[in-house]
Design a protein around this motif. Sequence first.
Motif, mmCIF file in Angstrom:
data_model
loop_
_atom_site.group_PDB
_atom_site.id
_atom_site.type_symbol
_atom_site.label_atom_id
_atom_site.label_comp_id
_atom_site.label_asym_id
_atom_site.label_seq_id
_atom_site.Cartn_x
_atom_site.Cartn_y
_atom_site.Cartn_z
ATOM 1 N N ASN A 181 -5.339 15.818 8.063
ATOM 2 C CA ASN A 181 -5.865 16.588 6.936
ATOM 3 C C ASN A 181 -5.742 15.825 5.625
ATOM 4 O O ASN A 181 -6.578 15.975 4.735
ATOM 5 N N LEU A 182 -4.683 15.025 5.489
ATOM 6 C CA LEU A 182 -4.476 14.315 4.232
ATOM 7 C C LEU A 182 -5.566 13.293 3.987
ATOM 8 O O LEU A 182 -6.157 13.245 2.922
ATOM 9 N N LEU A 183 -5.858 12.462 4.966
ATOM 10 C CA LEU A 183 -6.860 11.413 4.793
ATOM 11 C C LEU A 183 -7.789 11.398 5.996
ATOM 12 O O LEU A 183 -7.549 10.695 6.966
ATOM 13 N N SER A 184 -8.829 12.191 5.934
ATOM 14 C CA SER A 184 -9.819 12.175 7.000
ATOM 15 C C SER A 184 -10.676 10.924 6.853
ATOM 16 O O SER A 184 -10.674 10.268 5.816
ATOM 17 N N SER A 185 -11.431 10.587 7.877
ATOM 18 C CA SER A 185 -12.205 9.342 7.856
ATOM 19 C C SER A 185 -13.216 9.317 6.722
ATOM 20 O O SER A 185 -13.518 8.270 6.166
ATOM 21 N N GLU A 186 -13.745 10.493 6.343
ATOM 22 C CA GLU A 186 -14.723 10.521 5.263
ATOM 23 C C GLU A 186 -14.047 10.683 3.908
ATOM 24 O O GLU A 186 -14.700 10.787 2.881
ATOM 25 N N ASN A 187 -12.724 10.691 3.910
ATOM 26 C CA ASN A 187 -11.989 10.944 2.671
ATOM 27 C C ASN A 187 -10.938 9.863 2.446
ATOM 28 O O ASN A 187 -9.858 10.127 1.936
ATOM 29 N N ALA A 188 -11.246 8.639 2.872
ATOM 30 C CA ALA A 188 -10.277 7.556 2.768
ATOM 31 C C ALA A 188 -10.073 7.157 1.313
ATOM 32 O O ALA A 188 -10.954 7.297 0.473
ATOM 33 N N VAL A 189 -8.866 6.662 1.013
ATOM 34 C CA VAL A 189 -8.539 6.238 -0.340
ATOM 35 C C VAL A 189 -8.989 4.803 -0.542
ATOM 36 O O VAL A 189 -8.664 3.929 0.249
ATOM 37 N N CYS A 190 -9.750 4.568 -1.577
ATOM 38 C CA CYS A 190 -10.157 3.214 -1.923
ATOM 39 C C CYS A 190 -9.753 2.945 -3.366
ATOM 40 O O CYS A 190 -9.619 3.861 -4.164
ATOM 41 N N GLY A 191 -9.580 1.675 -3.681
ATOM 42 C CA GLY A 191 -9.241 1.332 -5.050
ATOM 43 C C GLY A 191 -7.794 1.633 -5.372
ATOM 44 O O GLY A 191 -6.894 1.478 -4.556
ATOM 45 N N CYS A 192 -7.571 2.120 -6.583
ATOM 46 C CA CYS A 192 -6.220 2.314 -7.099
ATOM 47 C C CYS A 192 -5.674 3.686 -6.710
ATOM 48 O O CYS A 192 -6.334 4.702 -6.924
ATOM 49 N N TRP A 193 -4.481 3.702 -6.135
ATOM 50 C CA TRP A 193 -3.834 4.977 -5.838
ATOM 51 C C TRP A 193 -2.333 4.836 -6.006
ATOM 52 O O TRP A 193 -1.776 3.733 -5.952
ATOM 53 N N ILE A 194 -1.683 5.954 -6.255
ATOM 54 C CA ILE A 194 -0.239 5.981 -6.503
ATOM 55 C C ILE A 194 0.396 7.006 -5.578
ATOM 56 O O ILE A 194 -0.147 8.098 -5.371
ATOM 57 N N LEU A 195 1.528 6.638 -5.012
ATOM 58 C CA LEU A 195 2.280 7.532 -4.135
ATOM 59 C C LEU A 195 3.436 8.134 -4.914
ATOM 60 O O LEU A 195 4.244 7.413 -5.501
ATOM 61 N N ASP A 196 3.500 9.464 -4.930
ATOM 62 C CA ASP A 196 4.567 10.167 -5.637
ATOM 63 C C ASP A 196 5.259 11.114 -4.665
ATOM 64 O O ASP A 196 4.596 11.851 -3.925
ATOM 65 N N ILE A 197 6.588 11.092 -4.672
ATOM 66 C CA ILE A 197 7.361 11.879 -3.712
ATOM 67 C C ILE A 197 8.460 12.639 -4.450
ATOM 68 O O ILE A 197 9.269 12.030 -5.163
ATOM 69 N N CYS A 198 8.476 13.942 -4.285
ATOM 70 C CA CYS A 198 9.622 14.727 -4.742
ATOM 71 C C CYS A 198 10.467 15.038 -3.509
ATOM 72 O O CYS A 198 9.941 15.490 -2.482
ATOM 73 N N LEU A 199 11.767 14.819 -3.609
ATOM 74 C CA LEU A 199 12.627 15.008 -2.443
ATOM 75 C C LEU A 199 12.723 16.470 -2.025
ATOM 76 O O LEU A 199 13.122 16.766 -0.894
ATOM 77 N N ASP A 200 12.335 17.403 -2.915
ATOM 78 C CA ASP A 200 12.364 18.809 -2.505
ATOM 79 C C ASP A 200 11.203 19.156 -1.572
ATOM 80 O O ASP A 200 11.090 20.288 -1.114
ATOM 81 N N SER A 279 1.751 10.218 7.786
ATOM 82 C CA SER A 279 0.786 10.242 6.685
ATOM 83 C C SER A 279 0.728 8.891 5.978
ATOM 84 O O SER A 279 -0.351 8.404 5.628
ATOM 85 N N LEU A 280 1.895 8.277 5.762
ATOM 86 C CA LEU A 280 1.922 6.974 5.097
ATOM 87 C C LEU A 280 1.303 5.887 5.971
ATOM 88 O O LEU A 280 0.606 4.998 5.468
ATOM 89 N N LEU A 281 1.561 5.946 7.269
ATOM 90 C CA LEU A 281 0.952 4.970 8.181
ATOM 91 C C LEU A 281 -0.568 5.106 8.177
ATOM 92 O O LEU A 281 -1.300 4.108 8.200
ATOM 93 N N LEU A 282 -1.049 6.342 8.136
ATOM 94 C CA LEU A 282 -2.486 6.567 8.084
ATOM 95 C C LEU A 282 -3.058 6.054 6.770
ATOM 96 O O LEU A 282 -4.131 5.443 6.735
ATOM 97 N N ALA A 283 -2.330 6.301 5.674
ATOM 98 C CA ALA A 283 -2.783 5.807 4.369
ATOM 99 C C ALA A 283 -2.875 4.285 4.374
ATOM 100 O O ALA A 283 -3.827 3.701 3.849
ATOM 101 N N LYS A 284 -1.896 3.639 4.988
ATOM 102 C CA LYS A 284 -1.915 2.175 5.046
ATOM 103 C C LYS A 284 -3.116 1.665 5.830
ATOM 104 O O LYS A 284 -3.741 0.666 5.459
ATOM 105 N N SER A 285 -3.463 2.361 6.907
ATOM 106 C CA SER A 285 -4.570 1.900 7.751
ATOM 107 C C SER A 285 -5.935 2.195 7.144
ATOM 108 O O SER A 285 -6.903 1.485 7.419
#
Length: 336
Positions: A181-200, A279-285
């Motif tokens: 759901n986070l990154l479907s094939s038609e919704n891949a991230v291109c260009g500049c993106w930032i990863l933000d994580i709140c531990l909660d 999710s991160l592995l998918l984002a990397k790929s």
Amino acid sequence: MPKRKASDADDDNPNKTDNDRPSILIDLTICEDHNHVLPHIYNALRTIYRRSESKSPPTFRLIHFDSHPDLSILPTLKREHVKQVSRLQDELDGSQEGISCWITPLILQGSLSIIDWVHQDFCKQIKNGSHDVKLGWDEQGSCKTSSNLEYYIEDGCEVTNLSTELLEPVEFTINSTNASNLLSSENAVCGCWILDICLDYFVVSNPWLDTPFFHEIHEKVETTCIAYAQTMVEEKKLSGRYDEYEEKTWGEILECCRYTKLPHYPQLVESAFHDFKESLLLAKSRCENPPSCITVARSAEDGFISLDEVEVVQERVLRIVKTIWSVNVHVDYINK
């Protein structure tokens, strides 16, 4: 053909992406309060701009793992604050709502175009799906939204209809923490993106549930309480029988009603770590570039994650991230 090192061949490979180059070190900064990640994001954007041939400021996508959207509008936010980072930080630090309002300035600056709020199923502040939100400024220079999302209405943000030319449209995508759901094939991230994580994101408490005031009025904190309190305030004002004591009391009740609806799931969600890594592995790929920077908010001192658990969760998150990217960890908080 002359011999050359494998690394040289890799550099000349046109199919090689930045994600494939293990030598790239990504800055990962850990802060206590979530709004303190802002200066580090601005630094990353400035670095991208200096390296780019474009004359326009870079736009980016934010993948935001959190139990809270952090998309509220700071009541004191003015147009001039958006480009004055130090002044903006003072406004956020000086407000109780600052930790929930830090993303909006990035939107208004024109830098942030898409937000993926990745959350657990028990977080229901904004329903799943894709929502287009418009933000802008009124004649007094205050930030307004024409969105009718319940999140903005319940959070006490003023909702108004503005002319299109005053608004900067922004699209943010809300998904549960499901890799597909986070990154479907038609919704891949291109260009500049930032990863933000709140531990909660992994375990969250609602600190308002432990306040003495909540225990005094918990019988009144029901679905109808907000509407009832607002009606009482308006009736008292119209009749002229509304003194400062009543204004403070009903204001506290309204505030308590809003905050008691925040997520409260103090049991560590083990599956969240697996979903996070997937999710991160998918984002990397599926992303042609690694994240421009990674920011982490602890949120322990404000009570959204316990001091007993925050160190364990932080260590596990860092371990996962380090298996996917090479990171240079910076600590921007003081252990108390």
